[in-house]
Design an enzyme around this catalytic site. Structure first.
Site, PDB file in Angstrom:
ATOM      1  N   GLU A 154       0.796  -1.234   0.000  1.00  0.00           N
ATOM      2  CA  GLU A 154       0.000   0.000   0.000  1.00  0.00           C
ATOM      3  C   GLU A 154       0.830   1.286   0.000  1.00  0.00           C
ATOM      4  O   GLU A 154       0.681   2.133   0.883  1.00  0.00           O
ATOM      5  CB  GLU A 154      -0.952  -0.020   1.203  1.00  0.00           C
ATOM      6  CG  GLU A 154      -1.830  -1.262   1.199  1.00  0.00           C
ATOM      7  CD  GLU A 154      -2.792  -1.343   2.385  1.00  0.00           C
ATOM      8  OE1 GLU A 154      -2.628  -0.575   3.351  1.00  0.00           O
ATOM      9  OE2 GLU A 154      -3.708  -2.171   2.331  1.00  0.00           O
ATOM     10  N   GLU A 260      -6.239 -10.233  -2.048  1.00  0.00           N
ATOM     11  CA  GLU A 260      -6.995 -10.162  -0.783  1.00  0.00           C
ATOM     12  C   GLU A 260      -8.497 -10.054  -1.066  1.00  0.00           C
ATOM     13  O   GLU A 260      -9.208  -9.236  -0.474  1.00  0.00           O
ATOM     14  CB  GLU A 260      -6.541  -8.964   0.046  1.00  0.00           C
ATOM     15  CG  GLU A 260      -5.043  -8.940   0.299  1.00  0.00           C
ATOM     16  CD  GLU A 260      -4.564  -7.811   1.198  1.00  0.00           C
ATOM     17  OE1 GLU A 260      -5.410  -7.147   1.838  1.00  0.00           O
ATOM     18  OE2 GLU A 260      -3.347  -7.593   1.248  1.00  0.00           O
TER      19      GLU A 260
HETATM   20  C1  XIL Z   1      -6.098  -6.697   7.818  1.00  0.00           C
HETATM   21  C2  XIL Z   1      -6.463  -7.977   8.528  1.00  0.00           C
HETATM   22  O1  XIL Z   1      -7.504  -8.620   7.850  1.00  0.00           O
HETATM   23  C3  XIL Z   1      -6.878  -7.648   9.933  1.00  0.00           C
HETATM   24  O2  XIL Z   1      -7.194  -8.820  10.637  1.00  0.00           O
HETATM   25  C4  XIL Z   1      -5.712  -6.899  10.580  1.00  0.00           C
HETATM   26  O3  XIL Z   1      -5.922  -6.612  11.848  1.00  0.00           O
HETATM   27  C5  XIL Z   1      -5.463  -5.622   9.825  1.00  0.00           C
HETATM   28  O4  XIL Z   1      -5.129  -5.955   8.532  1.00  0.00           O
HETATM   29  N1  XIL Z   1      -4.883  -4.607   3.362  1.00  0.00           N
HETATM   30  C6  XIL Z   1      -3.899  -5.489   3.726  1.00  0.00           C
HETATM   31  C7  XIL Z   1      -4.158  -6.469   4.788  1.00  0.00           C
HETATM   32  O5  XIL Z   1      -2.844  -5.545   3.080  1.00  0.00           O
HETATM   33  O6  XIL Z   1      -2.997  -6.798   5.508  1.00  0.00           O
HETATM   34  C8  XIL Z   1      -5.244  -6.002   5.711  1.00  0.00           C
HETATM   35  O7  XIL Z   1      -5.535  -7.059   6.599  1.00  0.00           O
HETATM   36  C9  XIL Z   1      -6.468  -5.585   4.940  1.00  0.00           C
HETATM   37  C10 XIL Z   1      -6.144  -4.448   4.027  1.00  0.00           C
END
Ligand code: XIL
Length: 350
Positions: A154, A260
């Site tokens: 990100e 994701e």
């Molecule tokens: C999120 C997880 O799902 C949560 O459980 C954690 O507490 C915070 O992070 N983008 C990403 C992920 O790259 O690592 C994130 O995951 C969601 C958004």
């Protein structure tokens, strides 16, 4: 060509159960991992892996694991600079036992730095050494066993105006990204190294900036091999944006990971829930079709950001929980395949 025989979202849904009632005939699906012509991943935590119901379903349906949290700096790096690998090791052991692949997530993220690095911020040389050491210690522990890593997560502002501010950039400059990729490549030359970000479909300007960054890194010789497009989307995403995004992303010729995936229905479980569910199904179909159209050599795989709806971060306060539960993934809280899983099964088959 593919998917000629696949029903369109609306038609497919009309023959599938759309109710969430406990006694609905959910039907069975064959293991999705055998249907997909590329690896299928699912995110998890150590606690879930210890749940036999979760483990059975995840290992039947998926061929790859991503640590949802426990390979992140926030978990691994302790304030004194020491590293805690217990849960990452447990995930690796579970994966090996079940012959699953592992995707590493994530080494450098603007959202997590930690007291150890904050204390070094006034000393750029020491900071850089610690930065490279962190990458090499974490990646090196699993060298040869983790196929790919999200090296930087990100990096771009939500509105696409450029690189986000973060401790890494403040101390190391814009080159913090290239430096991370170099350290990662030195550590495990066989690992596929990704830059990962979200809203690349929702915000075309962000995608443009992100892709320019990728091009600049490549031009500068950075060992960037892949692009992760998180694909945290909502059911009301305008149709066509995903297809355009995947085309643009793939045009760089790098490996592409749908990293994701979840599709929120915004938790608006009103009487009209059928409509967001239908849109959700159409978006999934669009995504899998567009991903299937990318050259096979560029397809790293698709990763779901939870196994069951009840496992999803969208149903926790961090995910911006709504008043009613969201239903962003393929299996319901009892582990039954939802109509969305049937859409997945049909759309993923080439
Ligand atoms: C999120 C997880 O799902 C949560 O459980 C954690 O507490 C915070 O992070 N983008 C990403 C992920 O790259 O690592 C994130 O995951 C969601 C958004």
């Amino acid at each position: 060509m593919h998917r000629r025989g696949v029903l369109t979202g609306a038609a497919a849904l009309s023959v599938l159960p759309m109710t969430a009632c406990a006694d609905a005939p959910y039907g069975q699906i064959p293991p999705l991992k055998f249907l997909a012509p590329y690896p299928l991943g699912v995110a998890t935590t150590a606690r879930r892996m210890a749940d036999p119901t979760w483990a059975e379903l995840a290992t039947t349906q998926f061929s790859r694991l991503t640590a949802e949290w426990e390979m992140k700096m926030e978990y691994i790096l302790q304030p004194d600079g020491s590293l805690k690998f217990d849960r990452a090791d447990a995930l690796m052991a579970f994966a090996a036992q079940n012959r699953m692949d592992v995707h590493g997530h994530t080494l450098i993220w603007y959202a997590q730095d930690g007291a150890h690095f904050q204390a070094l911020a006034g000393n750029p040389n020491a900071f850089l050494n610690a930065y490279a050491a962190y990458i090499s210690d974490v990646m090196g522990r699993y060298k040869g066993r983790i196929r790919g890593w999200d090296v930087v997560n990100e990096p771009i502002w939500d509105d696409g105006r450029g690189l986000r501010d973060c401790l890494w950039r403040k101390v190391l400059g814009d080159d913090y990204i290239g430096l991370a990729f170099e350290a990662a490549h030195r550590t495990d030359p066989s690992a596929i190294l990704f830059l990962n970000d979200y809203n690349l479909e929702f915000t075309p300007k962000k995608r443009t900036t992100f892709l320019k960054l990728c091009e600049r890194l490549l031009k500068d010789g950075a060992p960037l091999h892949g692009i992760g497009t998180q694909t945290h989307i909502a059911a009301d995403l305008q149709p066509g944006l995903i297809t355009q995004a995947l085309r643009d992303i793939a045009s760089l010729g790098l490996i592409v990971h749908v990293s994701e995936l979840d599709i929120s229905v915004h938790g608006d479980l009103t009487a009209n829930i059928a409509e967001p569910r239908l849109k959700q199904a159409r978006l999934l179909e669009e995504l899998l079709t567009a991903y299937g159209d990318i050259p096979a050599t560029q397809r790293y795989g698709v990763t779901l950001w939870a196994l069951r709806d009840s496992d999803s971060w969208l149903n926790t306060p961090q995910g911006g929980q709504h008043l009613l539960p969201d239903e962003p993934v393929l299996f319901d809280r009892q582990g039954r395949p939802k109509p969305l899983a049937h859409i997945f099964a049909k759309s993923v088959t080439l």
